[in-house]
Design a protein around this motif. Structure first.
Motif, PDB file in Angstrom:
ATOM      1  N   GLY A 154       0.793  -1.222   0.000  1.00 32.36           N
ATOM      2  CA  GLY A 154       0.000   0.000   0.000  1.00 32.36           C
ATOM      3  C   GLY A 154       0.823   1.268   0.000  1.00 32.36           C
ATOM      4  O   GLY A 154       0.253   2.373   0.044  1.00 32.36           O
ATOM      5  N   LEU A 155       2.146   1.162  -0.074  1.00 31.56           N
ATOM      6  CA  LEU A 155       3.021   2.330  -0.052  1.00 31.56           C
ATOM      7  C   LEU A 155       3.713   2.500  -1.398  1.00 31.56           C
ATOM      8  O   LEU A 155       4.179   1.515  -1.991  1.00 31.56           O
ATOM      9  N   PRO A 156       3.794   3.720  -1.912  1.00 29.26           N
ATOM     10  CA  PRO A 156       4.461   3.950  -3.196  1.00 29.26           C
ATOM     11  C   PRO A 156       5.973   3.695  -3.091  1.00 29.26           C
ATOM     12  O   PRO A 156       6.635   4.158  -2.163  1.00 29.26           O
ATOM     13  N   LEU A 157       6.508   2.980  -4.073  1.00 28.69           N
ATOM     14  CA  LEU A 157       7.937   2.669  -4.143  1.00 28.69           C
ATOM     15  C   LEU A 157       8.440   3.007  -5.536  1.00 28.69           C
ATOM     16  O   LEU A 157       7.851   2.588  -6.538  1.00 28.69           O
ATOM     17  N   SER A 158       9.531   3.757  -5.596  1.00 27.33           N
ATOM     18  CA  SER A 158      10.235   4.019  -6.854  1.00 27.33           C
ATOM     19  C   SER A 158      11.644   3.472  -6.715  1.00 27.33           C
ATOM     20  O   SER A 158      12.295   3.673  -5.678  1.00 27.33           O
ATOM     21  N   TYR A 159      12.109   2.791  -7.759  1.00 28.38           N
ATOM     22  CA  TYR A 159      13.453   2.231  -7.663  1.00 28.38           C
ATOM     23  C   TYR A 159      14.144   2.289  -9.022  1.00 28.38           C
ATOM     24  O   TYR A 159      13.526   2.434 -10.078  1.00 28.38           O
ATOM     25  N   VAL A 160      15.470   2.198  -8.971  1.00 30.49           N
ATOM     26  CA  VAL A 160      16.290   2.058 -10.155  1.00 30.49           C
ATOM     27  C   VAL A 160      17.330   0.993  -9.866  1.00 30.49           C
ATOM     28  O   VAL A 160      17.861   0.911  -8.753  1.00 30.49           O
ATOM     29  N   THR A 161      17.597   0.170 -10.840  1.00 28.85           N
ATOM     30  CA  THR A 161      18.647  -0.833 -10.731  1.00 28.85           C
ATOM     31  C   THR A 161      19.399  -0.869 -12.044  1.00 28.85           C
ATOM     32  O   THR A 161      18.847  -0.514 -13.101  1.00 28.85           O
ATOM     33  N   GLY A 162      20.644  -1.265 -11.990  1.00 33.31           N
ATOM     34  CA  GLY A 162      21.404  -1.243 -13.229  1.00 33.31           C
ATOM     35  C   GLY A 162      22.802  -1.798 -13.077  1.00 33.31           C
ATOM     36  O   GLY A 162      23.200  -2.266 -12.001  1.00 33.31           O
ATOM     37  N   VAL A 163      23.539  -1.716 -14.172  1.00 32.69           N
ATOM     38  CA  VAL A 163      24.906  -2.210 -14.228  1.00 32.69           C
ATOM     39  C   VAL A 163      25.743  -1.237 -15.045  1.00 32.69           C
ATOM     40  O   VAL A 163      25.266  -0.673 -16.040  1.00 32.69           O
ATOM     41  N   ASP A 164      26.976  -0.993 -14.612  1.00 28.95           N
ATOM     42  CA  ASP A 164      27.949  -0.177 -15.334  1.00 28.95           C
ATOM     43  C   ASP A 164      29.167  -1.045 -15.640  1.00 28.95           C
ATOM     44  O   ASP A 164      29.664  -1.757 -14.751  1.00 28.95           O
TER      45      ASP A 164
END
Length: 671
Positions: free
Chosen positions: A328-338
């Motif tokens: 019920g809670l808003p979540l924003s995320y980013v994941t990645g690789v360099d």
């Protein structure tokens, strides 16, 4: 952040400022970190756009030296990070249009950044290893123009003191799904000091294709040709008193003959970016780049002093962003690789004082590769409270293949694995006001240059290790829109282990680890639109940069000594009058506090007050044509001060003098 006049408050409220340098794009007032945003007006209005210090003057916690020696390059420090070298950029991540200008070994050059096409600069003030890994004591993220942000054609011509001349031509536009922007410039300068001539040519271009409403691909080309930059070198205090415009002389600095110190650079960069805003439930960004750099430098002494390399640097990144609901809670995320890799074919020659090459003394291939995997997320606990977490793992490998075997095989390799973490808590106590707490770790490996072996053989210095940092900070920022006032206050405390410290030996730079150091301070940035035509911007830094546990190679205990090359007090003020149309005037004052030039704190550098003034106007020559003219005076009161301090110089040549009062002027035609 610049605020408009009070009558434009409603418009501002509809356009919240977002930041993206942290890789997880957020509203500024939801970001639990010290971030400064510099817009196009601050970069361009009446500025020669010659060096980065012009644009970043009102960023607290950031200090730039060496603005007038193109060989050594601008020396940038953020909260004390990046101060360890007397030249260039260390410990700070530099990105331009998403492409990392910081190499896998942690060093960066600023000479290819095209400020003529720069439209936005974001600065993360403090450790950001979770976002970018190695060399993340701070971040400078530059965005250049595209066809939509800067359409039409601009021609600008400038000239000024010390033989300064510059020409810039740019063109941008949109045609259906295609857009483009191209900026070409030529810079020449005789220089304030003897033997400091510069010649530089640059191109920066973007070509973008909209594939559909959600997908696009962008190509970026950056070309740099710097056939000549001369290096006048550092001076002793006695030499400064005799001739501030002079230069060093002699083999081992004692003969009356001067070696022809300087460098040349030829660099090409190609980048590609693919963006998909509808990649499943989220957004996908893919980037790739390739850079070729040919470099030659004659150092300012006779001996093993000619250094050259041919560099291939390439890599890419993948980032995926999504917003969803968890419990019920808003979540924003980013994941990645360099991923990135640099390959330097590097050699060194023995050179006489007359510039004759006597033969090769070193020849090796240096390779550094890095892989980093990261994830960050923001969870909104309520409309006001947000918790942020991030983690990253990096693997960095250094390898040297020795191709000069007459003194034995001095090759080798070293590898480092590092976890980084961050946590933050943001409280938006009013719609345009925020308080935050954050903590995070960072690390910096020595660069290949800093791995140099003081035993004068190839391979790695076996006694040097990466430095590691732990940062904590608390901040407040906000905008009183009706009053035209915005503020940004941050209190930080950083502890560093195994600090990397520069010293001179036989005219060359080498590095060692100090035990521990502390970097604490207060940063305040204020902006006040106190009348419709008048604005005051102020940036104050009060800091303490000290060794905590450090015994030098002479056995001296340097605990509680100041870290050299850093002022602990800086204060910049800009008073701007904005009249009708393009008419403006800006008076800028800068206070730079006292410094020390050596670890032992025996060499003191006095504080200084400086003033700069610039003004301009514009005239409409038709519906689509605008003519601008501007003039600037730097060091208005003709103060004597130093442009750069050479840290721990064994021969006392600490001082690079700055120009006295200088003037520049320019005209720009836009159509």
């Amino acid at each position: 952040m610049l605020l408009p006049a009070a009558g434009q408050a409603a418009e501002l409220a509809l356009e919240p400022l977002t930041v993206s340098a942290s890789r997880l794009e957020r509203e500024l007032y939801a970001t639990p970190a010290a971030v400064s945003v510099v817009d196009e007006e601050q970069i361009a209005q009446g500025q020669p756009r010659e060096r980065l210090n012009e644009s970043l003057a009102t960023v607290p916690g950031l200090y730039l030296q060496n603005r007038h020696n193109f060989v050594q390059g601008e020396r940038v420090s953020i909260r004390g990070f990046g101060a360890r070298t007397p030249w260039g950029v260390r410990g700070i991540t530099v990105r331009v249009d998403g492409i990392p200008y910081t190499l896998p070994d942690g060093q960066a050059q600023l000479d290819a950044i095209d400020l003529d096409s720069a439209r936005r600069i974001e600065v993360i003030r403090g450790p950001a290893a979770v976002q970018y890994g190695n060399a993340a004591g701070g971040v400078i993220d530059v965005t250049t123009a595209d066809g939509e942000s800067d359409p039409g054609t601009r021609l600008r011509v400038e000239g000024g003191s010390d033989g300064y001349r510059k020409l810039n031509l740019s063109n941008g536009g949109v045609e259906g799904p295609w857009s483009h922007h191209v900026s070409v410039s030529a810079l020449g300068m005789d220089g304030y000091r003897d033997h400091s001539e510069v010649e530089k040519y640059q191109l920066n271009a973007k070509l973008r294709r909209e594939l559909d409403a959600d997908r696009s691909i962008t190509a970026i080309v950056n070309l740099l040709d710097n056939p000549r930059s001369e290096d006048p070198g550092g001076l002793t205090a006695e030499a400064v008193s005799e001739d501030r415009k002079g230069t060093i002389t002699g083999s081992n600095f004692y003969s009356p003959t001067r070696i022809d110190a300087g460098q040349s650079v030829d660099q090409q960069l190609l980048g590609l970016e693919y963006e998909d805003l509808a990649a499943g439930p989220g957004e996908l960004t893919l980037r790739g780049f390739y850079l070729k750099r040919d470099f030659e430098q004659q150092l300012a002494y006779a001996g093993d002093s000619f250094v050259a390399y041919d560099r291939d640097y390439y890599g890419g990144s993948a980032e995926y962003r999504q917003s969803l609901t968890v419990g019920g809670l808003p979540l924003s995320y980013v994941t990645g690789v360099d991923v990135a890799r640099q390959e330097d074919e590097r050699y060194r020659d023995e050179v006489t004082i007359d510039g004759d090459h006597q033969g090769r003394v070193a020849d090796e291939t240096q390779t550094a590769s890095s892989v980093g995997v990261f994830a960050q997320g923001d969870l909104d606990l309520t409309d006001r409270w947000t918790v942020s977490l991030g983690t990253r793992f990096d693997h960095t490998k250094f390898d040297i293949d020795d191709d000069y075997l007459s003194d034995g095989d001095n090759g080798g390799d070293r590898s480092f694995d590092q976890w980084s973490g961050s946590a933050g808590l943001s409280y938006r106590y009013l719609p345009d006001h925020q308080a935050y707490l954050s903590t995070g770790t960072a690390y910096e490996t020595p660069t290949f240059t800093e791995f140099a072996n003081p035993a004068r053989v190839g391979g790695f210095n076996p006694d040097i290790e990466p430095q590691k940092a732990w940062n904590r900070e608390i901040g407040l920022r906000g905008s009183f829109v009706d009053a035209g006032l915005d503020y940004d206050v941050a209190l930080f405390s950083t502890r560093v282990r195994d600090s990397l410290i520069a010293y001179k030996d036989g005219g060359r730079d080498f590095y060692r680890n100090a035990g521990r150091s502390r970097q604490d301070g207060l940063e305040v940035a204020l902006g006040w639109q106190f009348a419709e035509d008048w604005r005051l911007d102020s940036a104050l830094t009060l800091a303490r940069y000290e060794f905590q546990d450090y015994v030098n190679d002479k056995g001296e205990d340097l605990a509680n000594n100041r870290i050299p090359g850093l002022p602990e007090r800086t204060w910049v003020n800009q008073l701007t009058w904005q009249g009708l149309g393009e008419r403006f005037a800006t008076l800028e004052t800068r206070y730079v506090g006292s410094m020390v030039a050596d670890d032992e704190n025996r060499v003191k550098i006095d504080d200084v007050w400086l003033a700069n003034l610039r003004a301009g106007d514009g005239w409409r020559l038709g519906d689509d044509t605008l003519l601008k003219a501007y003039v600037g005076v730097q060091n208005l009161f003709d103060r004597e001060y130093y442009d750069n301090i050479v840290i721990n110089d064994e021969r006392g040549r600490y001082f690079n003098t700055a120009p006295d009062r200088s003037v520049y002027a320019g005209v720009e035609l836009a159509f």
